[in-house]
Design a protein around this motif. Sequence first.
Motif, mmCIF file in Angstrom:
data_model
loop_
_atom_site.group_PDB
_atom_site.id
_atom_site.type_symbol
_atom_site.label_atom_id
_atom_site.label_comp_id
_atom_site.label_asym_id
_atom_site.label_seq_id
_atom_site.Cartn_x
_atom_site.Cartn_y
_atom_site.Cartn_z
ATOM 1 N N ALA A 112 -24.352 64.336 -10.903
ATOM 2 C CA ALA A 112 -24.732 63.206 -11.760
ATOM 3 C C ALA A 112 -24.180 61.883 -11.251
ATOM 4 O O ALA A 112 -24.692 60.814 -11.599
ATOM 5 C CB ALA A 112 -24.241 63.454 -13.185
ATOM 6 N N LEU A 113 -23.125 61.955 -10.431
ATOM 7 C CA LEU A 113 -22.514 60.718 -9.939
ATOM 8 C C LEU A 113 -23.492 59.900 -9.096
ATOM 9 O O LEU A 113 -23.511 58.670 -9.174
ATOM 10 C CB LEU A 113 -21.274 61.077 -9.111
ATOM 11 C CG LEU A 113 -20.577 59.914 -8.407
ATOM 12 C CD1 LEU A 113 -20.017 58.934 -9.425
ATOM 13 C CD2 LEU A 113 -19.455 60.433 -7.500
ATOM 14 N N TRP A 114 -24.341 60.594 -8.322
ATOM 15 C CA TRP A 114 -25.204 59.858 -7.376
ATOM 16 C C TRP A 114 -26.273 59.031 -8.065
ATOM 17 O O TRP A 114 -26.426 57.845 -7.756
ATOM 18 C CB TRP A 114 -25.784 60.840 -6.351
ATOM 19 C CG TRP A 114 -24.665 61.465 -5.578
ATOM 20 C CD1 TRP A 114 -24.172 62.729 -5.699
ATOM 21 C CD2 TRP A 114 -23.831 60.813 -4.620
ATOM 22 N NE1 TRP A 114 -23.098 62.908 -4.869
ATOM 23 C CE2 TRP A 114 -22.874 61.750 -4.201
ATOM 24 C CE3 TRP A 114 -23.802 59.526 -4.091
ATOM 25 C CZ2 TRP A 114 -21.903 61.441 -3.253
ATOM 26 C CZ3 TRP A 114 -22.834 59.210 -3.152
ATOM 27 C CH2 TRP A 114 -21.901 60.159 -2.746
ATOM 28 N N PRO A 115 -27.060 59.594 -9.013
ATOM 29 C CA PRO A 115 -27.987 58.705 -9.723
ATOM 30 C C PRO A 115 -27.268 57.628 -10.527
ATOM 31 O O PRO A 115 -27.790 56.528 -10.690
ATOM 32 C CB PRO A 115 -28.783 59.667 -10.627
ATOM 33 C CG PRO A 115 -27.978 60.917 -10.688
ATOM 34 C CD PRO A 115 -27.244 61.002 -9.397
ATOM 35 N N ALA A 116 -26.059 57.961 -11.026
ATOM 36 C CA ALA A 116 -25.307 56.940 -11.763
ATOM 37 C C ALA A 116 -24.904 55.795 -10.843
ATOM 38 O O ALA A 116 -24.973 54.618 -11.216
ATOM 39 C CB ALA A 116 -24.064 57.575 -12.396
ATOM 40 N N LEU A 117 -24.495 56.127 -9.604
ATOM 41 C CA LEU A 117 -24.090 55.094 -8.651
ATOM 42 C C LEU A 117 -25.285 54.289 -8.143
ATOM 43 O O LEU A 117 -25.234 53.068 -8.051
ATOM 44 C CB LEU A 117 -23.381 55.748 -7.456
ATOM 45 C CG LEU A 117 -21.867 55.956 -7.536
ATOM 46 C CD1 LEU A 117 -21.380 56.706 -6.311
ATOM 47 C CD2 LEU A 117 -21.153 54.607 -7.650
ATOM 48 N N LEU A 118 -26.368 54.996 -7.823
ATOM 49 C CA LEU A 118 -27.492 54.339 -7.150
ATOM 50 C C LEU A 118 -28.469 53.690 -8.124
ATOM 51 O O LEU A 118 -29.095 52.680 -7.784
ATOM 52 C CB LEU A 118 -28.232 55.374 -6.288
ATOM 53 C CG LEU A 118 -27.385 56.041 -5.190
ATOM 54 C CD1 LEU A 118 -28.185 57.126 -4.483
ATOM 55 C CD2 LEU A 118 -26.886 54.997 -4.188
ATOM 56 N N LEU A 119 -28.608 54.268 -9.331
ATOM 57 C CA LEU A 119 -29.639 53.793 -10.253
ATOM 58 C C LEU A 119 -29.083 53.275 -11.565
ATOM 59 O O LEU A 119 -29.853 52.826 -12.417
ATOM 60 C CB LEU A 119 -30.630 54.938 -10.547
ATOM 61 C CG LEU A 119 -31.283 55.600 -9.321
ATOM 62 C CD1 LEU A 119 -32.118 56.799 -9.737
ATOM 63 C CD2 LEU A 119 -32.140 54.591 -8.562
ATOM 64 N N GLY A 120 -27.764 53.362 -11.759
ATOM 65 C CA GLY A 120 -27.161 52.915 -13.016
ATOM 66 C C GLY A 120 -27.263 51.409 -13.187
ATOM 67 O O GLY A 120 -27.504 50.658 -12.242
ATOM 68 N N ALA A 121 -27.087 50.968 -14.450
ATOM 69 C CA ALA A 121 -27.234 49.551 -14.781
ATOM 70 C C ALA A 121 -26.171 48.714 -14.074
ATOM 71 O O ALA A 121 -25.041 49.148 -13.895
ATOM 72 C CB ALA A 121 -27.131 49.369 -16.299
ATOM 73 N N ARG A 122 -26.535 47.523 -13.679
ATOM 74 C CA ARG A 122 -25.655 46.540 -13.063
ATOM 75 C C ARG A 122 -25.869 45.192 -13.754
ATOM 76 O O ARG A 122 -26.947 44.930 -14.227
ATOM 77 C CB ARG A 122 -25.933 46.404 -11.551
ATOM 78 C CG ARG A 122 -25.684 47.656 -10.750
ATOM 79 C CD ARG A 122 -24.177 47.978 -10.665
ATOM 80 N NE ARG A 122 -23.921 49.020 -9.669
ATOM 81 C CZ ARG A 122 -24.118 50.318 -9.857
ATOM 82 N NH1 ARG A 122 -24.547 50.719 -11.048
ATOM 83 N NH2 ARG A 122 -23.865 51.197 -8.911
ATOM 84 N N PRO A 123 -24.862 44.308 -13.772
ATOM 85 C CA PRO A 123 -23.505 44.503 -13.243
ATOM 86 C C PRO A 123 -22.647 45.305 -14.212
ATOM 87 O O PRO A 123 -22.972 45.412 -15.395
ATOM 88 C CB PRO A 123 -22.995 43.068 -13.120
ATOM 89 C CG PRO A 123 -23.683 42.335 -14.228
ATOM 90 C CD PRO A 123 -25.052 42.955 -14.351
ATOM 91 N N PHE A 124 -21.541 45.871 -13.705
ATOM 92 C CA PHE A 124 -20.590 46.549 -14.564
ATOM 93 C C PHE A 124 -19.933 45.539 -15.491
ATOM 94 O O PHE A 124 -19.705 44.389 -15.120
ATOM 95 C CB PHE A 124 -19.506 47.240 -13.728
ATOM 96 C CG PHE A 124 -20.019 48.389 -12.901
ATOM 97 C CD1 PHE A 124 -21.113 49.137 -13.311
ATOM 98 C CD2 PHE A 124 -19.403 48.721 -11.695
ATOM 99 C CE1 PHE A 124 -21.579 50.198 -12.555
ATOM 100 C CE2 PHE A 124 -19.866 49.784 -10.926
ATOM 101 C CZ PHE A 124 -20.957 50.516 -11.358
ATOM 102 N N SER A 125 -19.601 45.995 -16.693
ATOM 103 C CA SER A 125 -18.890 45.113 -17.621
ATOM 104 C C SER A 125 -17.454 44.921 -17.145
ATOM 105 O O SER A 125 -16.934 45.712 -16.350
ATOM 106 C CB SER A 125 -18.911 45.710 -19.029
ATOM 107 O OG SER A 125 -18.160 46.919 -19.051
#
Length: 463
Positions: A112-125
């Motif tokens: 799950a880390l990879w889709p979270a890293l590559l496709l997760g929302a940006r920018p981080f809070s």
Amino acid sequence: MTATEARPVGDAAIEAVRRHDAKAAGHATGSRRRLRLAAVAGIVTLGVVVSAVTAERPWLILLVAALVLAVGLTLREPAAVPVVAVPALIVINRVGGEAGGLSVSDLVLFIALWPALLLGARPFSTPLRSLLWGSAVYQALVLFTVVANPYAANATEWFHSWLLVAGALLVGWAAGAAGHGRLALGLYVAAAAVVAVVTCATWLLAAAAGRFDPVYLDQPLMMHKNYLGCVLAFAALIVYARPSWLRWNDAWCMALLGLFVAAVLASQSRQAMIGLALAVAVVSLRPDPARRRSKVVLVVVLAVAVVVVALVRDQIDSGDQHNSANQRLTWFGQSLAIWEQYPVFGAGLRWWYTDRFPERFQPPNAEFEVLSSAGVVGLVGFGILVLVSLVVLWRVDPRFGTLAFAIVLMRFTQGQFDLFWVAAQVSIPFAVAGVCLGAQAHAGAHPPGRHALPIDARLEAAR
């Protein structure tokens, strides 16, 4: 040159172009044929390899199927895998053998880390970035013991600890920031409810036969009593806190809270009880602009604390050197003896898996484990990780930060009385904290009523 003289030259040119096109078409047809043959050969080879491997390791076919499903879900919804991963973290069965295998929880988190890293929302809070920096500082300081004690388990555990904290935060953030925080936590509570029902049923069956021992679940769940108590305490805290953005029914949450508390009591995990009591007290006492809570629960919390302290004192005073309280005191002393041999950088992560020491136990306390494994330098890093995590989450808006703070505090409290760096027991609270931070970011980006405005007004507001 006249037009009559030029015509043959033009015909020759056209004929040359036709021959070139026919030759190119032939090459293209040949290329497509070779490509089809290569694809068929590849599929056949893959099928033979998968068949040969799964004959020896049947679990591999499930892994391949899960990966295919994960890719399909990600194409449909980028946050699908992180959302599904949150409840799956509770499964700790081993993949690839009990001795050197990986837990399902860790495997799911890694995938799950990879889709979270590559496709997760940006920018981080800002709070998420601060937590990631706190994890990075801990990893940087623990890296010294990895260099000073070169063996495989040391390096592997270094990455593992990063995955359990920073990786879990990123996975939870991806689910919450995509607007699926309610679904992710709901799925976790549902999975925990299944485990709680099995736990209560197991205890009742044993009690009917005259046995009132702690609950240990066999196949297919394979859960130790302390693991059961801790992960069910996480679920109990979630339904008790139930932030307003979850929009959960109060009556259902109270019923689930009763189920989870009963299961925690059946597990007889004292560190789970103490951690839950402290976390519930924090949630109850901290003002919440969206919810008023009764303080009667504090009486129960106080009663639980008194009972647990009395039980521990009785064990220490009993003189039995093999009960859990006195055994822990013995392990604490042995941990200090090992640390004295490697005071600065420690003996290495997972030193109990090496042949350098006669002792083969994981210290049942977070600080003793870090001190013996990573020395004073690592303990400083762990202190920074704890301090940054709690301070940052406490400063978050209580509607999103109270649950995140309380569940991380619960884990650090549990770690004072038992193993700390243990797969799901670390990743679940940090994943829940990530969900809360992601939900806050999503709520900030999608304020209520905004989509009811005309499109021109929304565009104007966006500017």
